[in-house]
Design an enzyme around this catalytic site. Structure first.
Site, mmCIF file in Angstrom:
data_model
loop_
_atom_site.group_PDB
_atom_site.id
_atom_site.type_symbol
_atom_site.label_atom_id
_atom_site.label_comp_id
_atom_site.label_asym_id
_atom_site.label_seq_id
_atom_site.Cartn_x
_atom_site.Cartn_y
_atom_site.Cartn_z
ATOM 1 N N PHE A 5 -4.166 3.919 14.594
ATOM 2 C CA PHE A 5 -4.437 4.938 13.586
ATOM 3 C C PHE A 5 -5.596 4.468 12.713
ATOM 4 C CE2 PHE A 5 -0.450 6.643 14.825
ATOM 5 C CZ PHE A 5 -0.428 7.958 14.366
ATOM 6 N N LYS A 23 -13.488 1.411 15.013
ATOM 7 C CA LYS A 23 -12.208 0.690 15.168
ATOM 8 C C LYS A 23 -11.700 0.792 16.608
ATOM 9 C CE LYS A 23 -11.038 0.972 10.411
ATOM 10 N NZ LYS A 23 -10.291 1.516 9.313
ATOM 11 N N ASN A 73 0.843 -1.204 0.000
ATOM 12 C CA ASN A 73 0.000 0.000 0.000
ATOM 13 C C ASN A 73 0.874 1.247 0.000
ATOM 14 O OD1 ASN A 73 0.664 0.766 2.742
ATOM 15 N ND2 ASN A 73 -0.376 -1.136 3.277
HETATM 16 O O1 C5P Z 1 -8.544 -1.837 10.352
HETATM 17 P P1 C5P Z 1 -7.548 -0.799 9.951
HETATM 18 O O2 C5P Z 1 -6.433 -1.348 9.096
HETATM 19 O O3 C5P Z 1 -8.118 0.426 9.337
HETATM 20 O O4 C5P Z 1 -6.944 -0.322 11.342
HETATM 21 C C1 C5P Z 1 -5.900 0.569 11.444
HETATM 22 C C2 C5P Z 1 -5.139 0.350 12.720
HETATM 23 O O5 C5P Z 1 -4.985 -1.050 12.983
HETATM 24 C C3 C5P Z 1 -3.742 0.885 12.618
HETATM 25 O O6 C5P Z 1 -3.341 1.271 13.923
HETATM 26 C C4 C5P Z 1 -2.961 -0.313 12.107
HETATM 27 O O7 C5P Z 1 -1.569 -0.204 12.416
HETATM 28 C C5 C5P Z 1 -3.626 -1.453 12.859
HETATM 29 N N1 C5P Z 1 -3.629 -2.744 12.147
HETATM 30 C C6 C5P Z 1 -2.911 -3.804 12.625
HETATM 31 N N2 C5P Z 1 -2.953 -5.024 12.002
HETATM 32 C C7 C5P Z 1 -3.700 -5.208 10.899
HETATM 33 C C8 C5P Z 1 -4.459 -4.127 10.396
HETATM 34 C C9 C5P Z 1 -4.399 -2.910 11.030
HETATM 35 O O8 C5P Z 1 -2.201 -3.646 13.635
HETATM 36 N N3 C5P Z 1 -3.713 -6.372 10.305
#
Ligand code: C5P
Length: 404
Positions: A319, A333, A206
């Site tokens: 975040f 979230k 990404n």
């Molecule tokens: O669900 P989303 O990706 O939008 O959530 C964002 C937050 O969750 C961020 O703090 C990101 O670092 C964390 N995250 C994570 N592991 C994942 C997906 C997101 O720690 N697989």
């Protein structure tokens, strides 16, 4: 506002200046309790410090009477900040070894409060590599070191080793950035994108640049924290005084984070973790004909959710980068992942968010919403770390109250 300060006095002629330090701190509405090492009592009597502080002075770890007055655990809890002035080469060495063979060193081991040492010794003792190694070790554990000054010493020699003047020590104590609640705390930060391989040359990833996570790591290290930055591939230089662990995939990030969590006080998930990985990665480069129009994907572990479920749970901050309905998605979230706070920003605009040097965010926590207007990610990181530091300070004070 007045603070609860525990002043440790160790053996050195500069101990007489600490009497004036107590007087100045009390004038500024601080509550000061004094603990003396045995050597300190050869320079100034406990009665002198009792008279200026207005409290009995702690001298002995095993003395039944002073234990009854306030034992080392109670004194450790009382302290919002611990200042050791003067800090002799001997007390610095004992602290660096984790010794608890007198009241002062036992308190330092038992406390969660930030600790600052104000060294005072002969300049050759100060420059001795053993003392320097001990000081460096304490700094690694987040101790603040104020001074020493250069000048004429009590022994008549000239050099670096004089204790800072009381006025300068008061300035340090009252500077809210000089000893923050983050001193000696371990902060684990994830940053950057992850790469999920399709084959040895292709991956799913990404647009994260890692800039926000790296800026947070630098700001946290400057606040005295021990910082472990677990980062996906970025083009950024590692921040100073930060332990960088480089990973590629979300699974590697998950495993590396989970190894660090038992020693972690605060976790900040700034990484843009890929939600899915190709179910199988080809061992050799695939030809484009081998890719079908559908790709089989497997969900990656949600790292931050796993951190928030860990016992004991570190303060966990995530975040949320959203293109629309920012507040709604962020609040969801925050709740679903069990976070203490979530930092939300809008992405997909001309400026800000991914790869930009500037950003504006909203932070949601149990205390409500705080808005951080558009600013450089470096400035923003300092403001966010300041917020996290204050919040963490309040949480630890509350949990101490609950135990006490
Ligand atoms: O669900 P989303 O990706 O939008 O959530 C964002 C937050 O969750 C961020 O703090 C990101 O670092 C964390 N995250 C994570 N592991 C994942 C997906 C997101 O720690 N697989």
């Amino acid at each position: 506002m007045g603070q609860s300060i525990l002043l440790g006095v160790s053996g050195g002629i500069a101990a007489y200046k600490s009497v004036d330090l107590v007087r100045r701190l009390r004038e500024n509405a601080h509550t000061v309790r004094v603990v003396m090492t045995q050597a300190a009592q050869s320079f100034v009597t406990p009665l002198t410090f009792q008279a200026v502080s207005g409290y009995p002075v702690g001298c002995d770890l095993l003395d039944a009477e002073s234990e009854a007055a306030m034992d080392h655990i109670s004194l450790a809890r009382f302290a919002e900040k611990i200042i050791i002035a003067p800090a002799s080469a001997d007390v610095i060495a004992r602290l660096a070894q984790g010794m608890a063979n007198d009241l002062l060193t036992a308190i330092c081991l038992a406390t969660t409060a930030p600790i600052a040492i104000v060294p005072a010794m002969n300049h050759r003792m100060w420059h001795n590599p053993i003392t320097q190694a001990n000081v460096a070790k304490l700094q690694q554990f987040g101790y603040a070191v104020w001074g020493p000054d250069e000048g004429t010493q009590a022994c008549g020699e000239y050099g670096l080793g004089r204790m800072l003047e009381p006025e300068a020590i008061v300035t340090h104590i009252e500077n809210k950035n000089s000893v923050t609640p983050l001193h000696r705390k371990t902060i684990v930060i994830t940053a950057g994108p992850t790469r999920e391989p399709l084959d040895p040359v292709r991956f799913i990833s990404n647009r994260s640049s890692g800039k926000m996570g790296y800026a947070l790591a630098a700001a946290a290290a400057q606040s005295g924290a021990k910082v472990i930055l677990i980062s996906g591939p970025t083009a950024l230089a590692p921040p100073k005084n930060v332990q960088l662990i480089s990973i590629e995939t979300a699974t590697q990030m998950y495993e590396t984070v989970m190894q660090q969590i038992p020693q972690c006080d605060i976790f900040i998930g700034a990484a843009a973790v890929a939600d899915f990985r190709p179910t199988t990665a080809a061992p050799q480069k695939s030809s484009k004909n081998e890719f079908s129009s559908t790709l089989s994907l497997t969900a990656n572990p949600d790292i931050i959710r796993a951190v928030a479920q860990f016992t004991p749970k570190p303060l966990t901050i995530g975040f949320a980068a959203e293109t629309h309905d920012v507040k709604l998605h962020a609040m969801r979230k925050w709740e679903n992942k069990g976070l203490d706070a979530i930092i939300a920003n809008q992405v997909g605009l001309a400026e800000g968010g991914f790869d930009s040097d500037v950003n504006s965010v909203e932070l949601y926590s149990a205390e409500g919403m705080v808005q951080f207007p558009r600013q450089s990610k470096i400035e923003l990181a300092h403001h966010l770390i300041e917020w996290i530091s204050n919040y963490y300070g309040k949480q630890t004070k509350d949990s101490i109250k609950n135990i006490g």
